[in-house]
Design an enzyme around this catalytic site. Structure first.
Site, PDB file in Angstrom:
ATOM      1  N   LYS A  22       0.856  -1.199   0.000  1.00  0.00           N
ATOM      2  CA  LYS A  22       0.000   0.000   0.000  1.00  0.00           C
ATOM      3  C   LYS A  22       0.895   1.252   0.000  1.00  0.00           C
ATOM      4  O   LYS A  22       0.675   2.170  -0.802  1.00  0.00           O
ATOM      5  CB  LYS A  22      -0.878   0.024   1.245  1.00  0.00           C
ATOM      6  CG  LYS A  22      -1.565   1.357   1.495  1.00  0.00           C
ATOM      7  CD  LYS A  22      -2.417   1.372   2.735  1.00  0.00           C
ATOM      8  CE  LYS A  22      -1.678   1.738   3.980  1.00  0.00           C
ATOM      9  NZ  LYS A  22      -1.491   3.166   4.234  1.00  0.00           N
ATOM     10  N   ASN A  23       1.884   1.277   0.865  1.00  0.00           N
ATOM     11  CA  ASN A  23       2.656   2.507   1.051  1.00  0.00           C
ATOM     12  C   ASN A  23       3.697   2.754  -0.030  1.00  0.00           C
ATOM     13  O   ASN A  23       4.330   3.800  -0.043  1.00  0.00           O
ATOM     14  CB  ASN A  23       3.287   2.531   2.450  1.00  0.00           C
ATOM     15  CG  ASN A  23       2.231   2.744   3.525  1.00  0.00           C
ATOM     16  OD1 ASN A  23       1.084   3.084   3.230  1.00  0.00           O
ATOM     17  ND2 ASN A  23       2.601   2.521   4.768  1.00  0.00           N
ATOM     18  N   ARG A  33      -5.043  10.460   4.180  1.00  0.00           N
ATOM     19  CA  ARG A  33      -4.020  11.491   4.384  1.00  0.00           C
ATOM     20  C   ARG A  33      -2.952  11.475   3.288  1.00  0.00           C
ATOM     21  O   ARG A  33      -2.374  12.490   2.958  1.00  0.00           O
ATOM     22  CB  ARG A  33      -3.315  11.283   5.720  1.00  0.00           C
ATOM     23  CG  ARG A  33      -4.141  11.312   6.927  1.00  0.00           C
ATOM     24  CD  ARG A  33      -3.257  11.332   8.109  1.00  0.00           C
ATOM     25  NE  ARG A  33      -2.421  12.531   8.064  1.00  0.00           N
ATOM     26  CZ  ARG A  33      -1.237  12.622   7.461  1.00  0.00           C
ATOM     27  NH1 ARG A  33      -0.746  11.590   6.809  1.00  0.00           N
ATOM     28  NH2 ARG A  33      -0.555  13.742   7.469  1.00  0.00           N
ATOM     29  N   CYS A  46      -5.592  12.267  12.429  1.00  0.00           N
ATOM     30  CA  CYS A  46      -6.290  10.974  12.401  1.00  0.00           C
ATOM     31  C   CYS A  46      -6.133  10.380  13.805  1.00  0.00           C
ATOM     32  O   CYS A  46      -5.588  11.002  14.699  1.00  0.00           O
ATOM     33  CB  CYS A  46      -5.686  10.059  11.334  1.00  0.00           C
ATOM     34  SG  CYS A  46      -4.051   9.468  11.765  1.00  0.00           S
ATOM     35  N   ARG A  90      -0.599  14.581  12.657  1.00  0.00           N
ATOM     36  CA  ARG A  90      -0.156  14.331  11.280  1.00  0.00           C
ATOM     37  C   ARG A  90       0.039  15.631  10.471  1.00  0.00           C
ATOM     38  O   ARG A  90      -0.561  15.828   9.432  1.00  0.00           O
ATOM     39  CB  ARG A  90      -1.120  13.406  10.554  1.00  0.00           C
ATOM     40  CG  ARG A  90      -1.530  12.162  11.300  1.00  0.00           C
ATOM     41  CD  ARG A  90      -0.421  11.161  11.554  1.00  0.00           C
ATOM     42  NE  ARG A  90       0.146  10.581  10.366  1.00  0.00           N
ATOM     43  CZ  ARG A  90      -0.343   9.537   9.715  1.00  0.00           C
ATOM     44  NH1 ARG A  90      -1.462   8.996  10.134  1.00  0.00           N
ATOM     45  NH2 ARG A  90       0.244   9.059   8.645  1.00  0.00           N
ATOM     46  N   ASP A  95       4.418   0.806  12.154  1.00  0.00           N
ATOM     47  CA  ASP A  95       3.218   0.166  11.595  1.00  0.00           C
ATOM     48  C   ASP A  95       3.069  -1.282  12.039  1.00  0.00           C
ATOM     49  O   ASP A  95       2.072  -1.921  11.699  1.00  0.00           O
ATOM     50  CB  ASP A  95       3.236   0.230  10.058  1.00  0.00           C
ATOM     51  CG  ASP A  95       3.043   1.647   9.564  1.00  0.00           C
ATOM     52  OD1 ASP A  95       3.270   1.880   8.367  1.00  0.00           O
ATOM     53  OD2 ASP A  95       2.696   2.520  10.374  1.00  0.00           O
ATOM     54  N   ARG A 111      -8.774  -0.522   4.276  1.00  0.00           N
ATOM     55  CA  ARG A 111      -7.979   0.538   3.651  1.00  0.00           C
ATOM     56  C   ARG A 111      -6.609   0.023   3.260  1.00  0.00           C
ATOM     57  O   ARG A 111      -6.025   0.479   2.283  1.00  0.00           O
ATOM     58  CB  ARG A 111      -7.799   1.714   4.626  1.00  0.00           C
ATOM     59  CG  ARG A 111      -9.032   2.522   4.885  1.00  0.00           C
ATOM     60  CD  ARG A 111      -8.685   3.760   5.655  1.00  0.00           C
ATOM     61  NE  ARG A 111      -7.529   4.434   5.040  1.00  0.00           N
ATOM     62  CZ  ARG A 111      -6.843   5.396   5.648  1.00  0.00           C
ATOM     63  NH1 ARG A 111      -7.185   5.785   6.860  1.00  0.00           N
ATOM     64  NH2 ARG A 111      -5.830   5.968   5.060  1.00  0.00           N
TER      65      ARG A 111
END
Ligand code: EPZ
Length: 419
Positions: A22-23, A92, A116, A121, A306, A398
């Protein structure tokens, strides 16, 4: 809103393939703004954040389609440059279009992401760096209103006082088309930054130093669309490793980013888990009996923030006491209250959580507060006895591609219901 119903206690066995990151996908998709034409991305995970980024890019005249598992992004160019609040507030990482829009279209009107669950953030470091590159920025009405009066960004020496992953990515993308050289000091070394640099180089960018704290970018006049394959998701891999470590079993993890997983593999090895590594796959064997381990989250190559919630879930039933320090985000212990409702013995003092291992967790109805806390709750429920309900799984959707299907295929008793 969907929820997971999980009956804990099943050992996990079999084989599972890791999806794309994802990142890495989000900055790589944003980078297609930098060059008109047809970009072809492979191994893009089907996640809600990817769908949100797709919607954002469609609003910027980039048509998106799929063709035999590949994501096709056809950038038609143009002047439009807005990333609206309705989209940015749900993700974000939308801030990642700021640098590319300024570099390619000379203008950007991007909603401030806002905070969040895990923290405020801010994006002040992104803004300050872009101003050094010749951008005029006004922040008002909840938007970053940025323009490039000279028509083209210019290179600069940027030093980030705090290591920022998307800040490094935004500036690296902006610098590819700037006039002159940009050097980023105290750059993030995350593997996803390296993946983005590789894609930018495939588009014709002149970048050196990615993966170190100093990245140098020589601006070029133009970039071209490219084909690129996204790296596997190290956090999905780490999450599945924690699940097997916690409940016990033997699982073959295929297409794993083994090198980038070393902080996670090292931590699990000291907790009594056996992990054999070979090429891009690893085999994890666990009895489910774990030893305590102190953890301090750090920028890569340190222990990833994470993975903090997922490790806390299995340390809750490890033998002994573990001390977890969260140094990256100011409010990333939202999962603790939920773990305690399942019987965990955890005490928080500021950014430190002391986790005293208990014999077992008991199933309970719990609620996800953010993406990784949700993943941690799934692991806690798999480890716990009896039935748990994990609510608000939209957080998990997500960032994980079919997590429950992957766990079910390994033997977990998990199913999704509408609540
Ligand atoms: C990226 O977020 C990841 N998201 C996060 O993953 C990850 O937790 C985080 O990096 C840290 O590794 C994506 O890559 C899309 P930062 P990012 O900027 O870039 C402060 C997940 O679960 N800071 O590296 O937003 C900030 O408050 C997500 O997949 C400023 O003060 O994080 C934090 O304390 C969650 N000003 C620290 O820096 C700024 O302008 C690190 O944040 C920017 C950041």
């Amino acid at each position: 809103m969907d929820k997971f119903i999980i009956n804990g206690g099943n050992r996990l066995n079999g084989s599972v393939r890791i999806s794309g990151s994802k990142n890495a996908s989000l900055p790589v998709m944003a980078a297609t703004i930098l060059a008109n034409g047809r970009h072809v991305l492979s191994n893009v995970p089907m996640l809600n954040d990817v769908r949100t980024m797709s919607t954002l890019l469609k609003g910027l005249n980039i048509s998106i389609s799929t063709d035999s598992g590949k994501l096709i992004l056809d950038n038609g160019g143009g002047e439009f440059c807005e990333a609206p609040y309705e989209l940015v507030r749900t993700m974000r990482a939308s801030i990642l279009v700021l640098g590319p829009l300024l570099a390619r279209r000379g203008r950007a009107y991007v909603s401030l992401p806002g905070g969040c669950a895990i923290g405020a953030r801010p994006v002040d470091l992104h803004i300050a760096a872009l101003e050094k590159m010749g951008t005029q920025i006004v922040v008002e009405n909840g938007y970053v209103d940025a323009k490039c009066p000279d028509g083209r960004l210019h290179g600069a020496e940027i030093t980030f006082k705090t290591i920022t992953v998307t800040g490094t990515e935004n500036i690296m993308m902006a610098a590819t088309l700037a006039e002159g050289t940009t050097t980023i000091y105290n750059a993030a070394q995350e593997p996803e930054v390296v993946d983005l640099a590789r894609q930018l180089r495939a588009m014709g960018a002149n970048i050196t130093g990615e993966g170190t704290h100093t990245i140098k970018v020589e601006g070029v006049a133009q970039l071209a669309p490219a084909a690129y394959s996204i790296m596997p998701d190290r956090i999905e891999a780490g999450t599945l490793l924690c699940a097997v470590a916690g409940v016990g079993g033997e699982v073959d993890i295929v297409d794993a980013p083994v090198k980038e997983l070393s902080p996670i593999i090292d931590a699990l090895a000291t907790m009594g888990v056996d992990i054999d590594v070979g090429g891009n796959r690893l085999v994890i064997k666990s009895s489910g009996q774990l030893k305590a381990k102190d953890i301090t989250t750090m920028p890569h190559p340190g222990f990833p923030t994470d993975m903090q919630a997922q490790f806390m879930a299995i340390l809750s039933v490890a033998e002994g006491t573990s001390v977890i320090n969260e140094t990256i985000f100011e409010n990333r212990f939202m999962h603790v209250a939920e773990y305690k409702r399942m019987g965990a013995d955890i005490t928080i003092s500021g950014q430190t959580a002391v986790v005293k291992g208990v014999k077992r967790l008991s199933g309970a109805p719990v609620m996800a507060s953010d993406l990784r806390a949700g993943a941690g709750l799934v692991i806690a429920a798999l480890v716990a006895e009896c039935k748990s309900e994990v609510r608000r799984v939209y957080h998990i959707d997500r960032g994980y591609d079919a997590l429950e299907q992957k766990l079910m295929a390994l033997g977990a008793d998990i199913r999704r219901t509408k609540s």
